[in-house]
Design an enzyme around this catalytic site. Structure first.
Site, PDB file in Angstrom:
ATOM      1  N   LEU A  64       0.866  -1.171   0.000  1.00  0.00           N
ATOM      2  CA  LEU A  64       0.000   0.000   0.000  1.00  0.00           C
ATOM      3  C   LEU A  64       0.907   1.227   0.000  1.00  0.00           C
ATOM      4  CD1 LEU A  64      -2.808  -0.754   2.639  1.00  0.00           C
ATOM      5  CD2 LEU A  64      -3.141  -0.388   0.192  1.00  0.00           C
ATOM      6  N   ASP A  65       0.528   2.246  -0.740  1.00  0.00           N
ATOM      7  CA  ASP A  65       1.332   3.458  -0.770  1.00  0.00           C
ATOM      8  C   ASP A  65       1.369   4.103   0.610  1.00  0.00           C
ATOM      9  OD1 ASP A  65       1.873   3.344  -3.566  1.00  0.00           O
ATOM     10  OD2 ASP A  65      -0.157   4.075  -3.935  1.00  0.00           O
ATOM     11  N   ARG A  66       2.371   4.943   0.810  1.00  0.00           N
ATOM     12  CA  ARG A  66       2.547   5.648   2.079  1.00  0.00           C
ATOM     13  C   ARG A  66       1.288   6.432   2.464  1.00  0.00           C
ATOM     14  NH1 ARG A  66       7.217  10.316   2.973  1.00  0.00           N
ATOM     15  NH2 ARG A  66       6.223  11.394   4.720  1.00  0.00           N
TER      16      ARG A  66
END
Length: 212
Positions: A64-66
């Protein structure tokens, strides 16, 4: 081999990787009696998974992206990592997505049928507009809010996971994503977990995972 399977509620401002030295295997409890509740500080540089998960040698299945939140699966079982990560198998991933403005029926239908992003045509997916805000804890820090611009929540279920795909899809039809939370991977869901918490899978969940 003792396979481990962990689900984690990734908070905002946490990167989906371990960095630096892995936690020592000494003084580790095989399974916490209560979920871990360590949280990242949004005013500091991003945290990593090592700040939350004390089990050695498990690795995230996908990422998952930051700036995204929600469900992550971690394991040391290579076959399961491959099965859930390889695009040929197309397991479902469900997201709650807050977007700017109220999407038109035409925009929702575009998302369902698939759209072209950077030369790639997305697969058809399930998209519905939620009638009410989903029961999520507040994000820290909160999203930007502009009084003159309404927002809406979508539930999107995809069978692929290209880089920042959901954000690029909603932007392509004119509705930028403000908040993105993954709530399910196949049969696994966040349940009662809160941001920063993790737990090991139940026997029933493990059996369903191994049957994929």
């Amino acid at each position: 081999m003792n396979y481990r399977y962990v689900i984690f509620y990734k908070p905002y401002n946490v990167v989906s990787q371990f960095s630096g030295d892995r936690p020592s295997t000494q003084n580790l409890v095989s399974q916490p009696s209560q979920p871990s509740t360590r949280r990242g500080d949004p005013d500091q540089p991003p945290s990593t998974l090592k700040n939350f998960i004390s089990i050695p040698d498990v690795y995230p299945v996908g990422r998952l992206d930051r700036d995204s939140e929600g469900l992550m699966l971690l394991t040391n079982h290579g076959r399961i990592q491959h099965r859930l990560s390889h695009p040929r198998y197309g397991h479902p991933r469900t997201y709650w997505v807050q977007v700017e403005y109220i999407p038109s029926p035409q925009a929702l239908e575009q998302l369902r049928r698939g759209i072209t992003i950077r030369g790639y045509r997305t697969r058809p997916c399930r998209v519905t507009q939620l009638e009410a805000d989903p029961p999520l804890p507040p994000r820290v820090p909160p999203i930007r809010e502009r009084r003159a611009i309404p927002t809406a929540w979508l539930e999107m279920t995809l069978t692929e996971g290209k880089n920042r795909q959901v954000r690029r899809m909603t932007a392509a039809v004119g509705y930028p994503t403000l908040r993105l939370v993954r709530v399910a991977i196949a049969h696994l869901s966040l349940g009662a977990l809160q941001p920063g918490e993790w737990r090991e899978l139940t026997q029933v969940e493990r059996q369903a995972l191994l049957s994929l």
